[in-house]
Design a protein around this motif. Sequence first.
Motif, PDB file in Angstrom:
ATOM      1  N   ASN A 143      60.127-116.726 116.243  1.00  0.00           N
ATOM      2  CA  ASN A 143      61.156-116.387 115.254  1.00  0.00           C
ATOM      3  C   ASN A 143      62.553-116.785 115.723  1.00  0.00           C
ATOM      4  O   ASN A 143      63.368-117.262 114.932  1.00  0.00           O
ATOM      5  N   SER A 186      64.866-119.494 113.892  1.00  0.00           N
ATOM      6  CA  SER A 186      66.198-119.092 113.445  1.00  0.00           C
ATOM      7  C   SER A 186      67.276-120.023 114.001  1.00  0.00           C
ATOM      8  O   SER A 186      68.221-120.379 113.300  1.00  0.00           O
ATOM      9  N   GLU A 219      67.835-123.407 112.125  1.00  0.00           N
ATOM     10  CA  GLU A 219      68.564-123.436 110.857  1.00  0.00           C
ATOM     11  C   GLU A 219      69.953-124.020 111.112  1.00  0.00           C
ATOM     12  O   GLU A 219      70.594-123.713 112.117  1.00  0.00           O
ATOM     13  N   ASN A 234      72.906-121.550 111.980  1.00  0.00           N
ATOM     14  CA  ASN A 234      72.747-120.919 113.299  1.00  0.00           C
ATOM     15  C   ASN A 234      72.872-121.937 114.422  1.00  0.00           C
ATOM     16  O   ASN A 234      73.392-121.626 115.489  1.00  0.00           O
ATOM     17  N   GLU A 273      67.455-110.438 116.538  1.00  0.00           N
ATOM     18  CA  GLU A 273      67.986-111.364 115.546  1.00  0.00           C
ATOM     19  C   GLU A 273      69.119-112.178 116.171  1.00  0.00           C
ATOM     20  O   GLU A 273      69.842-111.691 117.040  1.00  0.00           O
ATOM     21  N   THR A 274      69.284-113.403 115.695  1.00  0.00           N
ATOM     22  CA  THR A 274      70.364-114.248 116.213  1.00  0.00           C
ATOM     23  C   THR A 274      71.721-113.634 115.915  1.00  0.00           C
ATOM     24  O   THR A 274      72.661-113.809 116.682  1.00  0.00           O
TER      25      THR A 274
END
Length: 175
Positions: free
Chosen positions: A51, A55, A58, A61, A127-128
């Motif tokens: 994940n 992420s 993208e 990001n 999460e980033t």
Amino acid sequence: MLIRSLTLATLFAVSGPLFAADSDTPLAQERGKTRPLIVIAPSSIDPTLVNLKKSLDEPANKKAFQERNMVLYTVVNLMGQRDGKDLDAQTTMALIRELKLGVSGETKVILVGKDGEKKLDHLGPIETRVVFETVDQLPAAEKEAMPPPPPVVETPPAKGGKAAKPAKPPQPLDD
């Protein structure tokens, strides 16, 4: 006399790599230049690793990652990579030793600042957005940390009375 010489040579041969190992670690080479984000996972199909990589692929990001001068290290089953490029076993082990990690079956995400200190140490999924917020909250002094300039060596004037040109600092190696 021969025994003393052999003893001294053996001492230098054994201690030389130990002193050199301090500055050859991957994080020491990144200090002052980038912020390493290190993901240590038990397998390549680990959900946290998959994940996080997805992420970071993208465009928004990816751009934010580069703007914050970050670099991604992954260690999966003692196989290390830096931004997708394989690291040799010695470099991977030096990275693990430098982080002083304990034994854990969970995925670990570590953010190291430009000053070489751990800024985030997280177990499991992340999460980033959390990583980027951590970087954005760093003090301004850490954000602008730069490696110390190389020492300037004064050269005595040449025989003709002219000063010699100062030597250019060595260029850093590219990966």
